[in-house]
Scaffold this active site. Structure first.
Site, PDB file in Angstrom:
ATOM      1  N   GLN A 121       0.833  -1.206   0.000  1.00  8.89           N
ATOM      2  CA  GLN A 121       0.000   0.000   0.000  1.00  8.89           C
ATOM      3  C   GLN A 121       0.862   1.248   0.000  1.00  8.89           C
ATOM      4  O   GLN A 121       1.647   1.473   0.923  1.00  8.89           O
ATOM      5  CB  GLN A 121      -0.927   0.020   1.224  1.00  8.89           C
ATOM      6  N   GLY A 122       0.733   2.083  -1.028  1.00 14.27           N
ATOM      7  CA  GLY A 122       1.459   3.340  -1.134  1.00 14.27           C
ATOM      8  C   GLY A 122       0.531   4.520  -0.934  1.00 14.27           C
ATOM      9  O   GLY A 122       0.191   5.228  -1.895  1.00 14.27           O
ATOM     10  N   SER A 124       0.455   6.606   2.612  1.00 12.65           N
ATOM     11  CA  SER A 124       1.066   7.614   3.484  1.00 12.65           C
ATOM     12  C   SER A 124       2.367   8.152   2.879  1.00 12.65           C
ATOM     13  O   SER A 124       3.087   7.457   2.165  1.00 12.65           O
ATOM     14  CB  SER A 124       1.365   7.025   4.861  1.00 12.65           C
ATOM     15  N   SER A 156       3.568  -1.196   3.577  1.00 15.28           N
ATOM     16  CA  SER A 156       3.602  -2.561   4.109  1.00 15.28           C
ATOM     17  C   SER A 156       4.084  -3.563   3.069  1.00 15.28           C
ATOM     18  O   SER A 156       3.528  -3.660   1.975  1.00 15.28           O
ATOM     19  CB  SER A 156       2.202  -2.963   4.588  1.00 15.28           C
ATOM     20  N   GLU A 242     -10.557  -1.614   4.684  1.00 11.98           N
ATOM     21  CA  GLU A 242      -9.482  -1.703   5.675  1.00 11.98           C
ATOM     22  C   GLU A 242     -10.039  -1.595   7.088  1.00 11.98           C
ATOM     23  O   GLU A 242      -9.595  -2.292   7.999  1.00 11.98           O
ATOM     24  CB  GLU A 242      -8.458  -0.605   5.414  1.00 11.98           C
TER      25      GLU A 242
END
Length: 380
Positions: A121-122, A124, A156, A242
């Site tokens: 996951q990109g 933040s 992550s 999520e």
């Protein structure tokens, strides 16, 4: 909402329970927790077994209630978790199923289900965490590609991922325009030229997070999920998964941990403390209610195309704090042993500190509940 299970759903549970009892004893030994390439191989191997048996686990392959039963039974049986591919199975996959084109679903969902491809996951950035709409990573259109430049953090499993669900700014923020305008959701191939991954080590000594640097990375326009500049709406779909369903299996795991805490307290004499017993009882009530809330959210999602609603924020808010309370209580039960990071509960206690930040801070969840469920005016 109906929180009971139908006879068909109970048959699904019985068949799954029987299958787990047959296959779990045949699994290889789990790899070193710090060896992420080995963990990827182990996790994707388990996913292939699930796929071949018809238990691939994405909501779009079964009803939301069957998916909930799957999470409940696999956790109770002590089966492997989704592990390195949790972003693909619980975030990106469901988002693509809900928002992707038929071609995108055909391209990305089968490899996720089979365990062939891992996602990270990109979202933040160094200056855009809780205020995600402040992201600065930019994507400039160049023919059939976007040229992406910027950086992401807390990504992550980036070091073992094949794809990244990436938020980029495809239009600058004009004066007086809300910051969430001009954002797009892209599928980034992690082996593209210009992608650099730098692992980050956590307080617990693990390195499941990374910084990702993007230097004029070319991403096909066809990898955009949703319309250009409509990525914030797509992101809210991702975040609803999520917060609404991705933690469901963890509630079952916490209930199992609570039962183990009670057994340990009886064995080491801590059970004689009435204050501790009250804490354990209160946690039992909290986790029971949280599981019912999961069931309620899943039942509600059946009427919204499988996408969880704002009730996911209610769940995530309370679950984050209940998890921290659980492992604070574990430290009390363990006593000095809670300082030994080799003990699973001690390491989990450190990890629990992140839960009031991850997937949107508790402050963000309170704002969502206030505005979307209670109808209060937007905070300034």
């Amino acid at each position: 909402m109906d929180l009971t299970y139908t006879p068909q759903e109970e048959r699904f549970r019985a068949e799954l329970r029987s299958w787990l009892a047959r296959v779990l004893p045949s699994l290889p030994e789990r790899p070193d927790p710090l060896d992420w390439p080995a963990r990827r191989a182990y996790d994707t191997g388990w996913q292939r077994m699930l796929h071949d048996a018809g238990y691939a686990g994405l909501p779009h392959t079964a009803t939301p209630t069957q998916h909930l039963i799957f999470l409940e039974e696999t956790e109770r049986a002590g089966a492997p978790y989704v592990g390195a591919n949790f972003v693909g199975l619980l975030h990106a996959g469901p988002t693509i199923a809900a928002e992707g084109t038929p071609e995108q679903r055909a391209r990305w969902l089968p490899p996720i289900l089979r365990g062939d491809e891992v996602w990270c996951q990109g979202f933040s950035e160094p200056e855009a965490g809780s205020d995600l709409a402040s992201l600065r990573t930019r994507a400039v259109r160049d023919g059939d590609h976007y040229v992406v430049t910027g950086s992401k953090t807390w990504t992550s499993h980036a070091e073992v991922a094949d794809w990244c669900e990436l938020l980029v700014r495809t239009a600058p923020v004009a004066p007086g325009t809300p910051k969430h305008k001009g954002i797009s959701w892209l599928a980034l191939p992690m082996d593209a030229p210009g992608v650099t991954v730098r692992p980050l080590r956590t307080l617990a000594g693990t390195a499941e997070f990374a910084e990702v640097f993007l230097d004029e990375v070319r991403v096909p326009v066809g990898n955009r999920v949703g319309a250009e500049n409509d990525g914030w709406r797509v992101t809210l779909v991702t975040l609803s998964f999520e917060r609404g369903t991705a933690f469901a299996g963890e509630v079952v795991a916490c209930r199992r941990t609570l039962a183990a805490l009670a057994r340990t307290a009886r064995a080491n004499g801590r059970w004689d403390d009435p204050v501790l017993r009250r804490r354990l009882g209160r946690l039992h009530a909290d986790l029971t209610v949280l599981w019912r809330l999961v069931q309620w959210n899943v039942s509600a999602a059946q009427h919204t195309g499988g996408v969880p609603g704002a009730g996911g924020s209610v769940f995530k808010l309370r679950y984050s704090h209940a998890r921290q309370e659980l492992y604070d209580t574990a430290a009390e039960v363990l006593g000095p042993g809670s300082l030994d990071l080799d003990h699973e509960w001690a390491a989990d206690r450190l990890t629990s500190l992140s839960y009031t930040i991850a997937a949107g801070t508790s402050q963000i969840q309170r704002n969502i509940v206030a505005e979307r469920l209670l109808g209060l005016p937007k905070g300034r």
